[in-house]
Structure formats: structure tokens, C-alpha cells
Design an enzyme around this catalytic site. Structure first.
Site, short mmCIF file in Angstrom:
data_model
loop_
_atom_site.label_atom_id
_atom_site.label_comp_id
_atom_site.label_asym_id
_atom_site.label_seq_id
_atom_site.Cartn_x
_atom_site.Cartn_y
_atom_site.Cartn_z
N LYS A 99 13.98 -14.36 -10.12
CA LYS A 99 13.69 -13.28 -11.08
C LYS A 99 12.74 -13.79 -12.16
O LYS A 99 11.78 -13.14 -12.50
CB LYS A 99 15.00 -12.86 -11.72
CG LYS A 99 15.52 -11.50 -11.72
CD LYS A 99 15.41 -10.49 -10.65
CE LYS A 99 14.54 -10.69 -9.47
NZ LYS A 99 14.95 -10.06 -8.27
N HIS B 214 20.55 -35.82 -5.40
CA HIS B 214 19.77 -36.02 -4.18
C HIS B 214 18.30 -35.63 -4.39
O HIS B 214 17.58 -35.45 -3.41
CB HIS B 214 20.39 -35.23 -3.02
CG HIS B 214 21.81 -35.62 -2.77
ND1 HIS B 214 22.16 -36.80 -2.18
CD2 HIS B 214 22.97 -35.01 -3.10
CE1 HIS B 214 23.48 -36.90 -2.13
NE2 HIS B 214 24.00 -35.82 -2.69
N ARG C 99 3.93 -0.11 -4.83
CA ARG C 99 3.73 -0.61 -3.46
C ARG C 99 2.44 -1.43 -3.34
O ARG C 99 2.20 -2.10 -2.35
CB ARG C 99 3.66 0.56 -2.48
CG ARG C 99 4.91 1.39 -2.45
CD ARG C 99 4.77 2.52 -1.47
NE ARG C 99 4.61 2.01 -0.12
CZ ARG C 99 5.61 1.77 0.71
NH1 ARG C 99 6.84 1.98 0.33
NH2 ARG C 99 5.39 1.31 1.91
N GLU D 299 9.18 -14.61 -10.77
CA GLU D 299 8.52 -13.40 -10.29
C GLU D 299 7.90 -12.58 -11.43
O GLU D 299 6.79 -12.09 -11.30
CB GLU D 299 9.60 -12.57 -9.58
CG GLU D 299 9.16 -11.38 -8.83
CD GLU D 299 10.34 -10.70 -8.13
OE1 GLU D 299 11.49 -10.87 -8.56
OE2 GLU D 299 10.08 -9.99 -7.16
N ASN E 179 -1.65 2.59 5.72
CA ASN E 179 -0.78 1.48 5.33
C ASN E 179 -0.36 0.78 6.61
O ASN E 179 0.20 1.42 7.51
CB ASN E 179 0.45 2.02 4.58
CG ASN E 179 1.50 0.95 4.35
OD1 ASN E 179 1.17 -0.23 4.21
ND2 ASN E 179 2.75 1.34 4.31
N GLY E 180 -0.65 -0.51 6.73
CA GLY E 180 -0.32 -1.25 7.95
C GLY E 180 -1.45 -2.19 8.28
O GLY E 180 -2.29 -2.48 7.43
N GLU F 35 18.68 -16.71 -7.22
CA GLU F 35 18.18 -15.38 -7.61
C GLU F 35 17.71 -15.38 -9.07
O GLU F 35 16.68 -14.77 -9.40
CB GLU F 35 19.29 -14.34 -7.39
CG GLU F 35 18.97 -12.93 -7.83
CD GLU F 35 17.75 -12.31 -7.15
OE1 GLU F 35 17.24 -12.87 -6.18
OE2 GLU F 35 17.30 -11.25 -7.64
N LYS G 41 6.40 -3.99 -3.79
CA LYS G 41 7.83 -3.73 -3.61
C LYS G 41 8.27 -3.83 -2.16
O LYS G 41 9.29 -4.42 -1.86
CB LYS G 41 8.14 -2.34 -4.16
CG LYS G 41 9.62 -1.96 -4.13
CD LYS G 41 10.36 -2.64 -5.23
CE LYS G 41 11.84 -2.31 -5.25
NZ LYS G 41 12.60 -3.31 -6.03
N CYS H 238 0.83 -1.19 0.00
CA CYS H 238 0.00 0.00 0.00
C CYS H 238 0.87 1.25 0.00
O CYS H 238 1.90 1.31 0.65
CB CYS H 238 -0.95 0.08 1.19
SG CYS H 238 -2.07 -1.29 1.32
N TRP I 248 -2.63 -2.80 -1.69
CA TRP I 248 -2.26 -4.21 -1.83
C TRP I 248 -3.07 -4.91 -0.76
O TRP I 248 -2.81 -4.76 0.44
CB TRP I 248 -0.74 -4.38 -1.60
CG TRP I 248 -0.24 -5.76 -1.87
CD1 TRP I 248 0.22 -6.24 -3.06
CD2 TRP I 248 -0.12 -6.83 -0.93
NE1 TRP I 248 0.61 -7.55 -2.91
CE2 TRP I 248 0.41 -7.94 -1.61
CE3 TRP I 248 -0.42 -6.98 0.43
CZ2 TRP I 248 0.66 -9.17 -1.00
CZ3 TRP I 248 -0.17 -8.20 1.04
CH2 TRP I 248 0.36 -9.28 0.32
O1 M6R Z 1 13.24 -4.54 0.66
P1 M6R Z 1 13.77 -5.91 0.94
O2 M6R Z 1 15.11 -6.14 0.35
O3 M6R Z 1 13.77 -6.24 2.41
O4 M6R Z 1 12.76 -6.88 0.23
C1 M6R Z 1 12.87 -8.27 0.38
C2 M6R Z 1 12.03 -9.00 -0.65
O5 M6R Z 1 10.68 -8.68 -0.48
C3 M6R Z 1 12.45 -8.63 -2.08
O6 M6R Z 1 13.79 -8.87 -2.27
C4 M6R Z 1 11.63 -9.44 -3.10
O7 M6R Z 1 11.98 -10.79 -3.00
C5 M6R Z 1 11.88 -8.89 -4.49
N1 M6R Z 1 10.64 -8.59 -5.10
C6 M6R Z 1 12.60 -9.82 -5.38
O8 M6R Z 1 12.79 -9.29 -6.65
#
Ligand code: M6R
Length: 597
Positions: free
Chosen positions: A474, A493, A27, A477, A97-98, A470, A592, A2, A71
Site C-alpha cells: 500500500k 536471514h 483503468r 503503491e 481494450n486488450g 500488504e 485498477k 484501458c 494504459w
Molecule cells: O482485481 P485483482 O484483485 O485480481 O487485482 C490484483 C492486483 O492487480 C491488485 O490487487 C493490485 O495489486 C492492487 N493495485 C493493490 O492495491
């Protein structure tokens, strides 16, 4: 999670609020709403994006207003559940937000006193509480209402009873106030207001602010006056614009030569690495993080153990905080968080503090919550708007390499000569990333051959293992293709069962990271029908015989090659998602900053 915004000034509020909301849309983007004060509070809300909101909102004259991009946590995305929420008389509007944890009890009490609710949200109790406890002034009424509330909040409130004020409050959710010329801005983060002003106040937990056209007054929840600490943002407004790129993610990938240069600026020289890393004599380091930052932490573990010979553990923040971790004053706990706002990471660092461990944050956002919890190293990647972390990740890797080298020197585990040799390579990193980016067309060509694949596997060994994780994150995601990363030595394994004829496997095979064993693993998957895309150094003459396709990175130190390989994988994921016409900057269901558990 949010974004909330607000504006008070002499211009019409609606266009400014729309602009602020669009900048914060990363956000949360399932519904949006706006409220301004004309002769009464006028509220417009809709399921969907800020553009959808713009299309249903008429031209309004008010010069004060608040807005929200959501969100969903409590209640489905819908116009009823979208913020702002109002009291029954329509005199008070709130964006939040919260999470209000005790909202069910509060709602029951309020319903008992005659309040009627229209949404499923936790937030809706706030305007009702404010009107229930209204005592002639908006600020004191908000204060009274918040005294009943448990949970986290960044909120902005307007009221027809006090029509020239926005009251804001913060507890465990970020809130920034922008100070312009007779106009003031409220936003969940600074990148939203960069276009309007660089002078900001980062609100602290437990503070309430009253914003009028004359200025800002901040007090604690007990009413004690707080000195306004105005800070100047270093980021440029252009840094938060797409600047001709199709997506923020694309722009952010291509900015990495600059972001890496910034990360290193003033921190490497012929004298060595200049970085303040606390407690070099720590017995143990525990790294806590989530998502991409967790992958950076895994890389950090390999680097710190190699260069500094300190044992390192890496924990997922959401697990760590609930496992009653064994920590003491001999431990250094490092929290890695791009946003500085991830709720689980913040809770974990607080847990570390409660056990008397030393704390260090690695973050990209000046003034973020983590910077209030502990000493922090800034990654200086510049604003990252795309939900998928890219440049912030490589800057985290760079900071971790610097920290590892610095600790190695301080502990006598690394010689000055070895430090100098490594610094020479670090200085080439930015130019080497540029060379990787110059290969974007061939990476794209290769990626598109696999755009219709049903799944991907990524494998690496040593410091390339986190890069494989990672790369998989990516891809899934932003393209929604199932992808799994694993350490290549684990193949037999279990993961080998996933290999079938034609499945694409990305093998990060840079030299130094158990290279020969990696070639063996590639043979194992090839023998079972996988199509292997190898990421290897330019001068590697062996790899081509083992794989189907090779994506090259410049020759460099084995500890820097994983950083270059990450850039290849970012581009690979980006081009597939682009081909599939995915919402790259705003992947479904994600936001984000994960400011709730
Ligand atoms: O702001 P942060 O680095 O703490 O965020 C952690 C994760 O939410 C963030 O890295 C998320 O996995 C990304 N969207 C990945 O691209």
C-alpha cells in the site's frame, strides 16, 4: 487496463462519453480520445487525462460516439497512439481494450495492400481490417475482421457507412452494455454506467453486439442469436462517487464498517456460518491471485489450515500458469480477484479446470469474467475505484475467514462451540473497524512524522505476515517510498542488513500471532537503531516498553486482529501519500484491472 465506452441515444454523445470516461479513468490514464459521428467521423485525442481531452474537444452535435482512456502497452502515451483509431478513409473508428497478438503480421499484410498506419499500437490494425473486409454492413465487416485476429479484445466500432449503430465485441476483456430509455451505453465495467442505468448485459467471450436506438442484438462469432440476459446491478450510483472525500481511496477506507457488514450479511448467525464452499473433502487447496489479492490468499492459507486443517498452497497467478502445476481432481483451486478480470488469475483458473481440479472464485464484481469461469463467492465490498485495494482486501479476508470456519465445521475440525465463539467476534468486526477509523487523527499524526523517510520495513508473524506485505505494498503503491514486508522470523536471514539508524520499522504485534517472539524481533531491530511503530491491541500493556510509537486496535480474536491492523496500515499509507501530494487514486504506471499479461 484501458477503459472503453460508447453511447447511442437522443442526447449529445460527447458529455456522456466524457462522464463515462472519467468514471473509468482508474483503468488507465495516460491518454484519452473520443469519436462521434456528425457529417463525418470526428475524432479528438490527446496525451494526458480525460480533463485534457475535454479541454481540446469542441461542442459536437452527434448522438452516437465512442471513447477511450488508455494504459499504454504498445507504443508510448501520445495523441497518435491514443484511441480511437481510424481507417485511412476516416470511415471507421475503433476503441479497444486488450492485445492483438498477431498485429505485426496483420499490419504487414495491410501495408502490402496499401493501408497507411500512423501509430505504434496493435489496435490500429482493427479499423484497417474492418475497412479491408468491408462488405456492406458494419457488423459483418467487424465479424470478418475479427476472424483474422488473435488475442484479446473488448471493442466498440462506429462507422459513417452505418451511422446509427455501435458494434461491440468481446474476447477475454470485459464489456458491459447498459440499457436505458431509448439510449444505450457501453463500458468496460459496470461502475461506469451505474449513474445512467442499473439494467445491464455482461457480454460473454466470443459475442458480437449491435446497438442501435431500438435495442441490442447479440450473436456469437458464428452468427447464432444469443438471448439477451439482462441483469440488475445492486450497487448504488452514489457508491461510485467520491461523496465529499478527497480521494476514492479515503472514502473506500472509511466505508469498511459498511462493506464488512455487507460481506457478512446473511452469512453469519446463531446457526453458524452460512456460506456455500464446494468440496469440503478436498485433499488440498491451492489459492491463486495477484497483488493485494495474493496477500489475502496468504492470510487465507493460515486461516484455512488453522480452522479446517486442510493443506493450502498459495501461488502468484502469473507464475502458476506457466509452471505446469501438479493438480488433480482432489484439489480445490481458489482464485481470488477483486476485479474478476485479472488476466493471469483467469488463465490460472482455466489451467486448473484443464487438470480437472475443482474451482472457486472469490471476487467483488458481479458479472466479471471470473464469475463466468467458476462458482464464485462475492465479497460485496461495493465498487472500488481507487487503484489501491482497501475495502476489497478486508472483505476478501472476511470471506476467507468465513470459508475457513465453514470448512472446519464440515470437516469436523472445528466444534460448534468454537464456531459460535468466533462468530461472536466476527459480529464485532464492523464496529471494531469503526473504532480504528475513529483513531485516524492519531494515525495521521504518527504517519506524518515519517513522511520523509527514505524507506520503510514492515514485519509480522503468522497471519500478520501477509498484512505486513500488504502494508508495504500500500505504501509503495501510493507514496512511491520503497517499502518491504517480511516475516519477522526471517530478520536474521537477511533483512536485518537493511536496518540502520532511524529507519522506520512497522511491527504488527497483535496478540496470539507468536507475540513473544515478535517482541524479540522488535528488540533486534531496535538494538540496531530502527524506530519502531508497533500495532498492538488496546489492552496490551507490554508493547509500549519495546517500541517508539504504538498504534492501537481494539481487543479481538487473534484471527480478526490482522483485519483491523490492515485498516491502520491503509490509513498510514494514505496520509503519507496525501502529505507528499501523490496522485493517490491513480498511482503512476498502475491501473485498477490488469487485463493483460
Ligand atoms: O482485481 P485483482 O484483485 O485480481 O487485482 C490484483 C492486483 O492487480 C491488485 O490487487 C493490485 O495489486 C492492487 N493495485 C493493490 O492495491
Amino acid at each position: 487496463m484501458c477503459g472503453i465506452v460508447g453511447y447511442i441515444g437522443t442526447s449529445k454523445a460527447v458529455p456522456v462519453i466524457f462522464d463515462l470516461l472519467k468514471r473509468l479513468e482508474y483503468r488507465g490514464y495516460d491518454s484519452a480520445g473520443i469519436a462521434t459521428i456528425g457529417s463525418s467521423i470526428q475524432t479528438f485525442k490527446t496525451e494526458g487525462s480525460v480533463d485534457d481531452l475535454v479541454s481540446i474537444t469542441p461542442d459536437l452535435a452527434g448522438c452516437i460516439g465512442i471513447g477511450h482512456t488508455r494504459w499504454a502497452t504498445h507504443g508510448v502515451p501520445s495523441s497518435e497512439n491514443a484511441h480511437p483509431h481510424c481507417d485511412n478513409a476516416g470511415n471507421v473508428a475503433v476503441v479497444h481494450n486488450g492485445i492483438i497478438e498477431n498485429y505485426i503480421e496483420l499490419k504487414d499484410e495491410l501495408i502490402g495492400s496499401g493501408h497507411e498506419f500512423v501509430s505504434e499500437t496493435d489496435t490500429e490494425v482493427l479499423p484497417h481490417l474492418i475497412s479491408e473486409y468491408y462488405n456492406g454492413g458494419l457488423e459483418s465487416s467487424v465479424r470478418n475482421a475479427l476472424s483474422k485476429v488473435q488475442g484479446s479484445y473488448a471493442l466498440a466500432v462506429i462507422s459513417t457507412d452505418d451511422p446509427d449503430k455501435i458494434v461491440v465485441a468481446r474476447k477475454d476483456s470485459p464489456l458491459v452494455l447498459g440499457l436505458g430509455d431509448s439510449e444505450f451505453f457501453v463500458a468496460s465495467d459496470a461502475s461506469g454506467i451505474l449513474k445512467y442505468t442499473k439494467n445491464v448485459i455482461f457480454m460473454n467471450n466470443g459475442e458480437i453486439g449491435v446497438i442501435s436506438r431500438e435495442g441490442v442484438e447479440i450473436t456469437t462469432m458464428d452468427g447464432a442469436r444469443v438471448e439477451n440476459k439482462v441483469e440488475t446491478l445492486e450497487w448504488t450510483a452514489e457508491a461510485a462517487e467520491k461523496s465529499g472525500y478527497d480521494h476514492f481511496m479515503q472514502k473506500e477506507i472509511f466505508e469498511q464498517p459498511i462493506s464488512i457488514r455487507e460481506t457478512f450479511s446473511g452469512r453469519i448467525s446463531s446457526e453458524g456460518v452460512n456460506l456455500e464452499v464446494p468440496v469440503p473433502n478436498a485433499r488440498r487447496i491451492v489459492i491463486i491471485a495477484c497483488g493485494t489479492s495474493y496477500h489475502a490468499g496468504l492470510f487465507g492459507r493460515y486461516a484455512i489450515e488453522h480452522f479446517a486443517r486442510i493443506p493450502v498452497e498459495v501461488e502468484i497467478a502469473s507464475e502458476f500458469r506457466y509452471t505446469d502445476p501438479i493438480l488433480d481432481c482432489g484439489d480445490l483451486v481458489i482464485a481470488i480477484t477483486q476485479s474478476g478480470e485479472t488476466a493471469d488469475t483467469l488463465a490460472a483458473i482455466r489451467e486448473a479446470g484443464s487438470k480437472d481440479s475443482h474451482k472457486l472464485g472469490i471476487t467483488n464484481v458481479l458479472g466479471s469474467s471470473i464469475t463466468r469461469e467458476c462458482q464464485c463467492i462475492l465479497t460485496r465490498a461495493g465498487p472500488e475505484i481507487g487503484v489501491a485495494a482497501t475495502k476489497s482486501f478486508t472483505s476478501q479476508l472476511a470471506v476467507l475467514l468465513l470459508s475457513a470456519v465453514r470448512l472446519g465445521r464440515l470437516r469436523g475440525a472445528l466444534s460448534a462451540a468454537d464456531e459460535n465463539d468466533f462468530i461472536y467476534e466476527l459480529k464485532q468486526m464492523s464496529a471494531n473497524i469503526r473504532r480504528v477509523l475513529n483513531c485516524a487523527p492519531s494515525i495521521r499524526e504518527c504517519a506524518l512524522l515519517f513522511a520523509d523517510a527514505e524507506q520503510f520495513l514492515f514485519m509480522g508473524r503468522g497471519a500478520n505476515y501477509p498484512i505486513a506485505l500488504e502494508g508495504a505494498l500500500k505504501l509503495k503503491e501510493i507514496s512511491y517510498i520503497p517499502a518491504e514486508g517480511f516475516p519477522a522470523g526471517e530478520l536474521k536471514h537477511g533483512p536485518l542488513a537493511l536496518i540502520y539508524d532511524g529507519v522506520p520499522v512497522i511491527a504488527i504485534a497483535t496478540e496470539g500471532m507468536v507475540y513473544d517472539k515478535m517482541l524479540g524481533n522488535i528488540k533486534e531491530v531496535k538494538a540496531r537503531g530502527a524506530i519502531v511503530i508497533g500495532i498492538a491491541s488496546e489492552s496490551d500493556t507490554r508493547i509500549a516498553k519495546y517500541v517508539d510509537y504504538v498504534l492501537r486496535i481494539p481487543d479481538t480474536d487473534p484471527w480478526i486482529a490482522p483485519v483491523l491492523a490492515s485498516v491502520v496500515l491503509q490509513l498510514f499509507a494514505y496520509y503519507i501519500a496525501y502529505h507528499k501530494r501523490c496522485e493517490i487514486d491513480k498511482p503512476r504506471n498502475l491501473a485498477k484491472s490488469v487485463t493483460v499479461e
